[in-house]
Design an enzyme around this catalytic site. Structure first.
Site, mmCIF file in Angstrom:
data_model
loop_
_atom_site.group_PDB
_atom_site.id
_atom_site.type_symbol
_atom_site.label_atom_id
_atom_site.label_comp_id
_atom_site.label_asym_id
_atom_site.label_seq_id
_atom_site.Cartn_x
_atom_site.Cartn_y
_atom_site.Cartn_z
ATOM 1 N N GLU A 141 0.832 -1.218 0.000
ATOM 2 C CA GLU A 141 0.000 0.000 0.000
ATOM 3 C C GLU A 141 0.862 1.262 0.000
ATOM 4 O OE1 GLU A 141 -3.050 -0.269 -0.542
ATOM 5 O OE2 GLU A 141 -3.847 -2.097 0.363
ATOM 6 N N HIS A 186 -7.320 -2.776 9.726
ATOM 7 C CA HIS A 186 -8.582 -3.447 9.396
ATOM 8 C C HIS A 186 -9.492 -3.493 10.630
ATOM 9 C CE1 HIS A 186 -6.171 -5.945 6.119
ATOM 10 N NE2 HIS A 186 -6.277 -4.657 5.821
ATOM 11 N N HIS A 217 -2.674 2.317 8.008
ATOM 12 C CA HIS A 217 -3.788 1.563 7.411
ATOM 13 C C HIS A 217 -3.983 0.314 8.260
ATOM 14 C CE1 HIS A 217 -6.195 -1.007 4.947
ATOM 15 N NE2 HIS A 217 -5.181 -1.825 4.688
ATOM 16 N N HIS A 267 -12.769 -3.037 3.338
ATOM 17 C CA HIS A 267 -11.335 -3.323 3.484
ATOM 18 C C HIS A 267 -10.771 -2.800 4.802
ATOM 19 C CE1 HIS A 267 -7.053 -3.181 1.538
ATOM 20 N NE2 HIS A 267 -7.025 -3.542 2.793
#
Ligand code: 13P
Ligand code: ZN
Length: 272
Positions: free
Chosen positions: A118, A143, A141, A213
């Site tokens: 990413e 989840h 980032h 996501h």
């Protein structure tokens, strides 16, 4: 030998990354290699860093990012686990140098650990932060379960519906995430398109949610980026708990939310 040796400021930043990745695992937000991090560590670079040889072939970012020329970032390695990074940050991440073309990077330390898939999203945000004179250094980032779950429900993906529901769960959400959550429609993980859409949303929101996501947050440091995500996920968790008691939660009234907004004089735009 590690690049951290004798550099106490840099070591402190990497130790904080390791602390936060432990939290991500404990929260259940980091299955397998899920999630990634970058931190701008340029402030710790001395002259020797510019001439440090690359320890892996130069790679393209996929984007041209003019504000990143000669900048240095710690990045989680692709395929690496947050729970492993918590114990061994320099074996599960590396320090990269952005090349003069602003379109490629080299790994300079400690080991040839390839950065996260990413990277386009992280570096697009880092480029924006530097370009806007922000003091923010970290991007995260992850989840988070409840927020990803909400992104499977169409009504929450429209306009600012998710922000409104999250703000109304507990006053702290509005106080600490006054710009709310921006939605990015489902996109291919690691793609430049996902990075571009994320960049647009972070300009006007505290945290960005990638449909089905995960989230992307920015912060002064990695703890701050974690807190931003945690505050919104807590509100989503309260929503779910109330729902599971059998009915739609009332939520704070619009008047009560406006009062919080006024009394705490909350910003309505990103203070970069
Ligand atoms: P990486 O292991 O490449 O960081 O990917 C994890 C992830 O969450 C992709 O979205
Ligand atoms: Zn992911």
């Amino acid at each position: 030998m590690s690049i951290l040796d004798g550099r106490t400021g840099l070591k402190k930043v990497i130790d904080e990354v390791a602390e936060v990745t432990g939290y991500l695992w404990q929260k259940g937000w980091a299955e397998r290699n899920g999630g990634n991090i970058t931190v701008n560590v340029t402030e710790f670079a001395d002259e020797s860093w510019a001439t440090m040889p690359a320890i892996a072939p130069k790679k393209n970012i996929g984007m041209v990012l003019p504000n990143l020329k000669g900048k240095y970032f710690y990045a989680k390695g692709t395929g690496k686990r947050m729970r492993d990074l918590a114990r061994y940050p320099m074996q599960n991440g590396s320090i990269i140098r952005i090349c003069d073309d602003c379109a490629s990077y080299e790994i300079i330390a400690d080991e040839p650990v390839m950065p996260t898939s990413e990277l386009p999203s992280h570096l697009a945000l880092q480029d924006y932060l530097l370009g806007s004179g922000s003091t923010y250094k970290a991007t995260l980032h992850t989840h988070p379960i409840e927020l990803v779950a909400m992104s499977h429900i169409q009504r929450f993906l429209k306009g600012d519906e998710m922000t409104r529901v999250l703000w109304s769960m507990i006053p702290e959400t509005l106080a600490f995430a006054p710009l709310g959550i921006g939605i990015v429609p489902y996109g291919l993980p690691g793609s430049v398109e996902l990075a571009e859409a994320t960049l647009e949303q972070i300009k006007t929101h505290d945290v960005v949610l990638w449909e089905k996501h995960g989230t992307v947050a920015v912060g002064t440091d990695i703890m701050d980026a974690f807190d931003q995500t945690d505050v919104l996920c807590k509100a989503a968790n309260i929503y779910m708990c109330a729902k599971s008691m059998g009915s739609e939660p009332d939520g704070m009234t619009d008047e009560a939310m406006k009062e919080v907004q006024d009394v705490f004089n909350l910003p309505k735009t990103r203070p970069c």
